[in-house]
Design an enzyme around this catalytic site. Structure first.
Site, PDB file in Angstrom:
ATOM      1  N   SER A 254     -93.834 -12.665 -80.310  1.00  0.00           N
ATOM      2  CA  SER A 254     -95.066 -13.389 -80.073  1.00  0.00           C
ATOM      3  C   SER A 254     -96.203 -13.007 -81.037  1.00  0.00           C
ATOM      4  O   SER A 254     -97.194 -13.732 -81.112  1.00  0.00           O
ATOM      5  CB  SER A 254     -95.522 -13.140 -78.635  1.00  0.00           C
TER       6      SER A 254
ATOM      7  N   SER B  36     -91.737  -8.318 -79.877  1.00  0.00           N
ATOM      8  CA  SER B  36     -92.793  -9.146 -80.481  1.00  0.00           C
ATOM      9  C   SER B  36     -93.504  -8.567 -81.690  1.00  0.00           C
ATOM     10  O   SER B  36     -94.278  -9.264 -82.329  1.00  0.00           O
ATOM     11  CB  SER B  36     -93.835  -9.491 -79.432  1.00  0.00           C
TER      12      SER B  36
ATOM     13  N   LYS C 135    -104.337  -8.917 -82.742  1.00  0.00           N
ATOM     14  CA  LYS C 135    -103.678  -9.935 -81.911  1.00  0.00           C
ATOM     15  C   LYS C 135    -104.601 -10.323 -80.763  1.00  0.00           C
ATOM     16  O   LYS C 135    -105.281  -9.449 -80.184  1.00  0.00           O
ATOM     17  CB  LYS C 135    -102.351  -9.360 -81.391  1.00  0.00           C
TER      18      LYS C 135
HETATM   19  N1  GLN Z   1     -89.533 -12.896 -76.865  1.00  0.00           N
HETATM   20  C1  GLN Z   1     -89.750 -12.018 -75.768  1.00  0.00           C
HETATM   21  C2  GLN Z   1     -90.370 -12.766 -74.626  1.00  0.00           C
HETATM   22  O1  GLN Z   1     -90.584 -13.915 -74.747  1.00  0.00           O
HETATM   23  C3  GLN Z   1     -90.577 -10.840 -76.180  1.00  0.00           C
HETATM   24  C4  GLN Z   1     -92.014 -11.137 -76.247  1.00  0.00           C
HETATM   25  C5  GLN Z   1     -92.849  -9.914 -76.492  1.00  0.00           C
HETATM   26  O2  GLN Z   1     -92.357  -8.879 -76.953  1.00  0.00           O
HETATM   27  N2  GLN Z   1     -94.121 -10.030 -76.143  1.00  0.00           N
HETATM   28  O3  GLN Z   1     -90.652 -12.250 -73.610  1.00  0.00           O
END
Ligand code: GLN
Length: 485
Positions: free
Chosen positions: A154, A178, A79
């Protein structure tokens, strides 16, 4: 033999048995990228030359017996929020469009020591803020199962890359879901480990008290093997924990006899799609047939997790992202008038709308006068949520529920209503607030042909329970990728 359909562990065995070379595996992945990347956009950077060169080196090390581990020779994707020395690391933001780190994240180093071949860096929501991989400055990633839909986020690029055979496994990061939510949307398996298990050194921080790196792979065996490889105590991360036991693969046994599994009734209420509900409950039945003891219970405070998370994550993000100011690294506005104007223009031009929203929200909840009302209250709520889980784990080994209330939404349907998007994190977010481990494993597809994920949550440092339950469940069904439909 279809090389690309192998899991990481299977591939590495075949490499050692000299049935496949590392170069062949690397080229197979690069060909697949050439074939479908235009349609999917899993990657921000593909390092073709570097990968081939590394594949040759790794092959030599395997041949001379210096690399013997279970991941040696496997092509992987990382990532794009993990620093990789000399390789572009953007966090999918314009503000880091030219950032070549001088060091490598500890988790990635651990993989390199194990002999993997890094193919490139995967697309993500900008600074990991989002649930769809649509907030990337480098365009949205598409779901390989149906390119009109999002892959989740994400870590959407990591999950789509694994599902579309553009790598054999990937690393993702999970601050509020995410890894688990995009794994569920893309039909792959992902683990968010107990906080402190995998070093955050070199992971570009979003919400530091919540962020954890974890594996995304085709099956539970790969995930346990990868976790065993990347987990380590690291002095460079002050929140790293020296665990007594890193032997996660020991839990790969098909036996859940007597295992106590709790199903929170609160995870099956309003907002949950009926097809997701049915698939998850059917998975629970499979585990029951195998001898697990399944019981429903009340997990209180579920509704408070989202507001608490968005206050805490935004607060930490507003502080973490203060360092991107055009001075030390990354993008700097070309046209400015004095230092303050340079900061302002750099940040206005460099960050996208979702990141700006979080910085503003975070600065607000930390400001004097509002700190007690919002930030402190959110921290107290977090402590109460942890207590609720502690109570549940006095009775259960594993908590079972969906990873997300729906399957993957269509591209363009989520961004117009951020609050609705935030609500989609309901089942994953409290796991981060409480620092717990969680896994998402595929448990079916809906009538649109989109994958559904089963989430299993364990107590702190009890990854083995969720790995065992997930492995036992996985034995009841075979893995399908988007191209096996
Ligand atoms: N969807 C969540 C956010 O927008 C989690 C994102 C994540 O785990 N990086 O913060």
């Amino acid at each position: 033999m279809d090389l690309l359909s192998l899991t990481a562990v299977e591939l590495s065995k075949k490499i050692k048995a000299k049935e496949v070379t590392v170069i062949e595996a690397t080229k197979a992945v690069l060909n697949q990228i050439d074939k479908i990347e235009d349609k999917i956009n899993s990657y921000v950077t593909v390092d073709k030359e570097g990968a081939i060169k590394r594949a040759e080196e790794v092959q030599k090390l395997i041949d001379d017996g210096s690399l013997t581990g279970p991941l040696a020779g496997v092509p992987v994707a990382i990532k794009d929020n993990m620093c990789t020395s000399g390789m572009l690391t953007t966090c999918s933001s314009k503000i880091l469009e030219n950032f070549y780190p001088t060091y490598t994240a500890e988790a990635v180093l651990n993989l390199e020591k194990a002999g993997v071949v890094i193919i490139g860096k995967t697309n993500m929501d900008e600074f990991a803020m989002g649930s769809t991989t649509e907030t990337s400055a480098y365009g949205p990633t598409k779901n390989p199962w149906n390119t009109e839909h999002v892959p989740g986020g994400s870590s959407g690029g990591s999950c789509s890359a694994v599902s579309a055979n553009e790598c054999f496994f990937a690393l993702g990061s999970d601050t509020g879901g995410s890894i688990r939510q995009p794994s569920s949307f893309c039909g792959v398996t992902g683990i968010k480990p107990t906080y402190g298990t995998v070093s955050r050194y070199g992971l570009i921080a979003y919400g530091s008290s919540l962020d954890q790196i974890g594996p995304v792979a085709k099956d539970v065996t790969d995930c346990a093997t990868i976790l065993e490889t990347i987990a380590s105590y690291d002095k460079k991360d002050s929140t790293s924990v020296a665990r007594e036991d890193y032997n996660f693969t020991e839990a790969l046994v098909d036996d859940v006899t007597g295992m106590k599994i709790g199903i929170p009734k609160d995870y099956f209420g309003e907002g949950l799609e009926s097809e997701v509900k049915e698939a998850v409950l059917a998975a629970a039945k499979e585990l029951e047939k195998k001898g697990a003891i399944i019981e429903e219970f009340d997990l209180r405070l579920v509704d408070y997790a989202i507001p608490a998370y968005y206050v805490i994550a935004a607060a930490e993000a507003s502080s973490n992202l203060a360092r991107f100011d055009g001075v030390k690294y990354g993008y700097r506005s070309e046209d400015y008038n004095g230092l303050h104007n340079m900061y302002k223009k750099t940040r206005s031009e460099g960050f996208g709308p979702e990141v700006k929203r979080r910085i503003m929200l975070g600065s607000f909840v930390l400001s004097s006068g509002y700190y007690d009302a919002y930030y402190l209250k959110a921290l107290r709520t977090k402590a109460l949520i942890k207590q609720e889980f502690d109570k549940a784990f006095e009775k259960y080994d594993v908590i079972l529920g969906p990873a997300a209330p729906t399957t993957a939404p269509k591209i363009g349907d989520s961004l117009s209503d951020p609050i609705k998007m935030y609500l989609g994190d309901i089942y994953t977010i409290s796991v981060n607030l409480a620092g717990l481990p969680g896994i998402s494993v595929p448990c079916g597809v809906d009538s649109k042909g989109l994958p559904i994920g089963l989430q299993l949550i364990g107590d702190c440092f009890k990854e083995k329970n969720i790995i065992r339950a997930a492995y036992a469940f996985e034995q009841t069904r075979s893995y399908t990728g988007p191209f096996d439909k």
